[in-house]
Scaffold this motif. Structure first.
Motif, PDB file in Angstrom:
ATOM      1  N   GLN A  36       2.112   6.033  -6.481  1.00 17.82           N
ATOM      2  CA  GLN A  36       1.997   5.357  -5.187  1.00 17.82           C
ATOM      3  C   GLN A  36       3.397   5.148  -4.619  1.00 17.82           C
ATOM      4  OE1 GLN A  36       0.124   1.741  -6.462  1.00 17.82           O
ATOM      5  NE2 GLN A  36      -1.886   2.471  -5.864  1.00 17.82           N
ATOM      6  N   LYS A  51       4.774  -0.672   3.226  1.00 18.92           N
ATOM      7  CA  LYS A  51       3.511  -0.857   3.935  1.00 18.92           C
ATOM      8  C   LYS A  51       2.804  -2.067   3.325  1.00 18.92           C
ATOM      9  CE  LYS A  51      -0.466   1.830   5.553  1.00 18.92           C
ATOM     10  NZ  LYS A  51      -1.071   3.183   5.491  1.00 18.92           N
ATOM     11  N   GLN A  55       0.835  -1.194   0.000  1.00 16.43           N
ATOM     12  CA  GLN A  55       0.000   0.000   0.000  1.00 16.43           C
ATOM     13  C   GLN A  55       0.867   1.240   0.000  1.00 16.43           C
ATOM     14  OE1 GLN A  55      -1.963  -1.225   3.558  1.00 16.43           O
ATOM     15  NE2 GLN A  55      -3.734  -2.026   2.457  1.00 16.43           N
ATOM     16  N   THR A  56       0.270   2.338  -0.401  1.00 16.75           N
ATOM     17  CA  THR A  56       0.973   3.615  -0.474  1.00 16.75           C
ATOM     18  C   THR A  56       1.368   4.093   0.920  1.00 16.75           C
ATOM     19  OG1 THR A  56      -0.284   4.201  -2.439  1.00 16.75           O
ATOM     20  CG2 THR A  56       0.775   5.996  -1.260  1.00 16.75           C
ATOM     21  N   THR A  81       2.014   6.841   3.533  1.00 17.60           N
ATOM     22  CA  THR A  81       1.485   8.190   3.737  1.00 17.60           C
ATOM     23  C   THR A  81       2.505   9.036   4.495  1.00 17.60           C
ATOM     24  OG1 THR A  81       0.478   7.654   5.870  1.00 17.60           O
ATOM     25  CG2 THR A  81      -0.865   7.244   3.881  1.00 17.60           C
ATOM     26  N   SER A  82       2.268  10.322   4.555  1.00 12.67           N
ATOM     27  CA  SER A  82       3.158  11.200   5.318  1.00 12.67           C
ATOM     28  C   SER A  82       3.127  10.826   6.801  1.00 12.67           C
ATOM     29  CB  SER A  82       2.787  12.670   5.111  1.00 12.67           C
ATOM     30  OG  SER A  82       1.436  12.889   5.454  1.00 12.67           O
ATOM     31  N   GLN A  83       1.977  10.362   7.305  1.00 13.23           N
ATOM     32  CA  GLN A  83       1.883   9.917   8.700  1.00 13.23           C
ATOM     33  C   GLN A  83       2.732   8.656   8.928  1.00 13.23           C
ATOM     34  OE1 GLN A  83      -0.831  10.502   6.787  1.00 13.23           O
ATOM     35  NE2 GLN A  83      -1.809  12.267   7.731  1.00 13.23           N
ATOM     36  N   ASP A  84       2.711   7.738   7.950  1.00  9.99           N
ATOM     37  CA  ASP A  84       3.537   6.530   8.056  1.00  9.99           C
ATOM     38  C   ASP A  84       5.006   6.899   8.154  1.00  9.99           C
ATOM     39  OD1 ASP A  84       1.268   4.876   7.750  1.00  9.99           O
ATOM     40  OD2 ASP A  84       1.534   4.761   5.565  1.00  9.99           O
ATOM     41  N   SER A 135       8.243   4.441  -6.596  1.00  6.27           N
ATOM     42  CA  SER A 135       6.845   4.831  -6.788  1.00  6.27           C
ATOM     43  C   SER A 135       6.245   3.965  -7.873  1.00  6.27           C
ATOM     44  CB  SER A 135       6.749   6.305  -7.215  1.00  6.27           C
ATOM     45  OG  SER A 135       7.250   7.130  -6.201  1.00  6.27           O
TER      46      SER A 135
END
Length: 182
Positions: A91, A111, A65-66, A68-71, A86
């Motif tokens: 992604q 992820k 999965q992509t 995220t900035s939070q990840d 990417s």
């Protein structure tokens, strides 16, 4: 001389001696030599090229999965410079950081099925430039650069594949771009 041996009273040392006494002398042939299995007339077919689907393993899908900035904010990746892979639709599937001119490993994250997992590759940033093989718990992620850089600038992306290999033998190939630099 005849030996009467009982397995229940035979010590391991005596068993070895008894077997050695029955073995042929050096240079003697005990029987016809074992033949090696014959090679098939034609090589086995190559595994099918993955079209983005999981191949092999226990049948469960590999779901990258992509990131995220939070990840990425939740993970501390030390290193001077980074590389990223990417996939389609931009992604972000892998980010790794490492130090220049270092033998320390580069560390990255992917992820998988909703969980951010760490991976590492030997050789720091320099070893990642032309692709790398990252290892993590129960997984290997191989980046293979497949073509020249697209565009100009300091860090142009290069066409590449990301192959995610699971410990159960499953793998999945993703097409995308490998970008390294500041």
């Amino acid at each position: 001389m005849t030996w009467s041996l009982r397995a229940t009273r035979l010590s391991p040392f005596m068993a070895i001696l008894a077997l050695a006494a029955c073995s042929p002398e050096p240079g003697e042939v005990a029987g016809p030599p074992a033949s090696a299995p014959e090679a098939p007339a034609t090589p086995p077919p190559a595994p099918p090229e993955s079209d983005g689907q999981t191949v092999g393993g226990d049948g469960s899908a590999i779901d990258l999965q992509t990131l995220t900035s939070q990840d990425l904010a939740a993970e501390t990746l030390a290193g001077e410079l980074a590389c990223s892979f990417s996939g389609g639709d931009d992604q972000l599937l892998l980010v790794a950081r490492g130090n220049v001119a270092s033998d320390d490993p580069a560390f990255g994250v992917v992820k998988v099925s909703g969980y951010v997992e760490r991976v590492a590759a030997p050789g720091g940033f320099d070893a990642m430039l032309d692709g790398a093989s990252f290892a993590g718990r129960g997984k290997t992620v191989v980046i293979a650069v497949t073509g020249p850089a697209e565009g100009g600038g300091e860090s142009p992306p290069r066409p590449a594949t990301l192959t995610y290999q699971r410990a159960d033998g499953a793998s999945r190939v993703f097409q995308g771009l490998w970008t390294c630099g500041p």
